[in-house]
Motif scaffolding. Sequence first.
Motif, PDB file in Angstrom:
ATOM      1  N   VAL A 128      53.793  19.422  35.138  1.00 47.89           N
ATOM      2  CA  VAL A 128      55.027  19.088  35.841  1.00 47.89           C
ATOM      3  C   VAL A 128      55.730  17.927  35.141  1.00 47.89           C
ATOM      4  O   VAL A 128      55.097  16.928  34.786  1.00 47.89           O
ATOM      5  CB  VAL A 128      54.730  18.707  37.309  1.00 47.89           C
ATOM      6  CG1 VAL A 128      56.003  18.267  38.010  1.00 47.89           C
ATOM      7  CG2 VAL A 128      54.094  19.880  38.045  1.00 47.89           C
ATOM      8  N   ASP A 129      57.030  18.074  34.908  1.00 50.99           N
ATOM      9  CA  ASP A 129      57.825  17.028  34.285  1.00 50.99           C
ATOM     10  C   ASP A 129      58.381  16.132  35.393  1.00 50.99           C
ATOM     11  O   ASP A 129      59.451  16.380  35.940  1.00 50.99           O
ATOM     12  CB  ASP A 129      58.968  17.653  33.467  1.00 50.99           C
ATOM     13  CG  ASP A 129      59.725  16.634  32.637  1.00 50.99           C
ATOM     14  OD1 ASP A 129      59.632  15.434  32.948  1.00 50.99           O
ATOM     15  OD2 ASP A 129      60.442  17.040  31.702  1.00 50.99           O
ATOM     16  N   HIS A 130      57.631  15.083  35.711  1.00 53.01           N
ATOM     17  CA  HIS A 130      58.028  14.214  36.821  1.00 53.01           C
ATOM     18  C   HIS A 130      59.321  13.456  36.515  1.00 53.01           C
ATOM     19  O   HIS A 130      60.108  13.184  37.426  1.00 53.01           O
ATOM     20  CB  HIS A 130      56.898  13.238  37.142  1.00 53.01           C
ATOM     21  CG  HIS A 130      55.668  13.895  37.692  1.00 53.01           C
ATOM     22  ND1 HIS A 130      55.643  14.499  38.937  1.00 53.01           N
ATOM     23  CD2 HIS A 130      54.426  14.064  37.164  1.00 53.01           C
ATOM     24  CE1 HIS A 130      54.443  15.006  39.152  1.00 53.01           C
ATOM     25  NE2 HIS A 130      53.682  14.758  38.097  1.00 53.01           N
ATOM     26  N   ASP A 131      59.538  13.125  35.243  1.00 53.67           N
ATOM     27  CA  ASP A 131      60.790  12.451  34.880  1.00 53.67           C
ATOM     28  C   ASP A 131      61.985  13.336  35.209  1.00 53.67           C
ATOM     29  O   ASP A 131      62.994  12.876  35.762  1.00 53.67           O
ATOM     30  CB  ASP A 131      60.808  12.108  33.388  1.00 53.67           C
ATOM     31  CG  ASP A 131      59.858  10.973  33.036  1.00 53.67           C
ATOM     32  OD1 ASP A 131      59.429  10.251  33.966  1.00 53.67           O
ATOM     33  OD2 ASP A 131      59.536  10.819  31.847  1.00 53.67           O
ATOM     34  N   ASP A 146      66.566  14.510  41.379  1.00 50.08           N
ATOM     35  CA  ASP A 146      66.763  13.940  42.720  1.00 50.08           C
ATOM     36  C   ASP A 146      67.835  12.854  42.696  1.00 50.08           C
ATOM     37  O   ASP A 146      68.649  12.758  43.622  1.00 50.08           O
ATOM     38  CB  ASP A 146      65.447  13.360  43.243  1.00 50.08           C
ATOM     39  CG  ASP A 146      64.405  14.434  43.532  1.00 50.08           C
ATOM     40  OD1 ASP A 146      64.798  15.609  43.659  1.00 50.08           O
ATOM     41  OD2 ASP A 146      63.210  14.094  43.628  1.00 50.08           O
ATOM     42  N   LEU A 147      67.840  12.038  41.640  1.00 51.29           N
ATOM     43  CA  LEU A 147      68.841  10.978  41.524  1.00 51.29           C
ATOM     44  C   LEU A 147      70.239  11.561  41.358  1.00 51.29           C
ATOM     45  O   LEU A 147      71.200  11.109  41.998  1.00 51.29           O
ATOM     46  CB  LEU A 147      68.499  10.056  40.348  1.00 51.29           C
ATOM     47  CG  LEU A 147      69.494   8.916  40.048  1.00 51.29           C
ATOM     48  CD1 LEU A 147      69.691   8.033  41.277  1.00 51.29           C
ATOM     49  CD2 LEU A 147      69.010   8.098  38.848  1.00 51.29           C
ATOM     50  N   ARG A 162      64.063   9.285  27.466  1.00 53.55           N
ATOM     51  CA  ARG A 162      64.530  10.641  27.759  1.00 53.55           C
ATOM     52  C   ARG A 162      66.057  10.654  27.754  1.00 53.55           C
ATOM     53  O   ARG A 162      66.698  10.689  28.793  1.00 53.55           O
ATOM     54  CB  ARG A 162      63.987  11.116  29.115  1.00 53.55           C
ATOM     55  CG  ARG A 162      62.473  11.214  29.214  1.00 53.55           C
ATOM     56  CD  ARG A 162      61.926  12.338  28.333  1.00 53.55           C
ATOM     57  NE  ARG A 162      62.461  13.628  28.689  1.00 53.55           N
ATOM     58  CZ  ARG A 162      61.929  14.423  29.627  1.00 53.55           C
ATOM     59  NH1 ARG A 162      60.845  14.037  30.290  1.00 53.55           N
ATOM     60  NH2 ARG A 162      62.454  15.602  29.888  1.00 53.55           N
ATOM     61  N   THR A 163      66.617  10.639  26.566  1.00 53.90           N
ATOM     62  CA  THR A 163      68.076  10.555  26.459  1.00 53.90           C
ATOM     63  C   THR A 163      68.779  11.757  27.083  1.00 53.90           C
ATOM     64  O   THR A 163      69.910  11.638  27.571  1.00 53.90           O
ATOM     65  CB  THR A 163      68.504  10.424  24.985  1.00 53.90           C
ATOM     66  OG1 THR A 163      67.937  11.516  24.232  1.00 53.90           O
ATOM     67  CG2 THR A 163      68.014   9.107  24.403  1.00 53.90           C
ATOM     68  N   ASP A 164      68.117  12.914  27.067  1.00 61.14           N
ATOM     69  CA  ASP A 164      68.734  14.098  27.673  1.00 61.14           C
ATOM     70  C   ASP A 164      68.914  13.911  29.177  1.00 61.14           C
ATOM     71  O   ASP A 164      69.964  14.247  29.744  1.00 61.14           O
ATOM     72  CB  ASP A 164      67.885  15.344  27.385  1.00 61.14           C
ATOM     73  CG  ASP A 164      66.441  15.200  27.878  1.00 61.14           C
ATOM     74  OD1 ASP A 164      65.912  14.065  27.868  1.00 61.14           O
ATOM     75  OD2 ASP A 164      65.839  16.219  28.271  1.00 61.14           O
TER      76      ASP A 164
END
Length: 344
Positions: free
Chosen positions: A273-276, A282-283, A315-317
């Motif tokens: 899972v990619d929590h970032d 969510d943000l 994580r620039t994307d």
Amino acid sequence: MTFTIRPAVRGKIGLLFGIAGASGSGKTFSALTLAEGIKGDGGKIAVIDTEAGRALHYAPKPGDKADPSKGTFDFLHLDFPAPFTPQRYIEAIQAAEQAGATVIVIDSMSHEWDGEGGCSDMAEQAAIAAATDRNGTFHAWKVESMTAPSWKKPKQAHKRMMARLIQTRTHLIFCLRAQEKIKFEKVVDEKTGKAKTEIRHLGFMPICEKSFMFELSGSMTMHPETPGEPRYDLPRKLNHELQAIFSAGERITFDKGIRLRHWAETGEDRPPVDHDAENARDLVEAIQDADQEKLQRITSNPKTIQFRKYLSENRTDLAERVDLAVQAALDGFSSEDDDGEIAA
């Protein structure tokens, strides 16, 4: 943004399986029977019940053990009253997952679209609010012109829900109500040459967003005349492998649940899972839903500032997505005075 290209390899999936049917078609019993086969050794079934506890009819009596062969099942029960917003469905699924469920039956998913507080209700209330002036006077003639724009937020909420469902790792079985649809058609009478209106029966159609059933891993519709059997003459999504499992005219059995689990879990493991990405999503959604005052609180929150700094460095994307969401919100508040400025 860079793209990764590699040889295609089949991967494991979290099942999203739909069973639609009118009352008496056996959809709840069939869903629990499938879930019993899917859960495997050590698995746990949970039922998210929007039907005022009707799923409890399939629970064992106090002191008895569940016996699927006699129509009782061992499952966790989550009572889910209105409002049936898309977001609350996600919250209910997350609660069931946290309780240890490995396969979740949602009965019924139709309320998300057509129940109290569901998408249709959200759109209707938005249209009524838009047709009510500042003095509280309701203008019925305005409702029709407000109908299309009133669907913007409900459709967005539904899309967000679907994005989360597609990413789930838990196996989900959706029960949906179905109702018989008819269509009025004008035809020309061959004898008289005059036009007349005829009623064409379209069969039982699931009550849900129009593309919901086809966005699932698989889906079927059942009929009260043949309870517990997938009907190939009604709406369905079954590829050739699923058709081999769910043959027309055969009742849903425990064994079909085992085969369905094997179909879903054949392939390489899914990436972690990619929590970032989840936190950034969510943000972004919080920013999109915020008014000017709330946006100010979000962007000035130390945790938000720290998270955005982390994204910009690692994580620039994802950082770009958040930045774009903030800028879009600011553009929407362009009519505000300088005292309401928000730092991007």
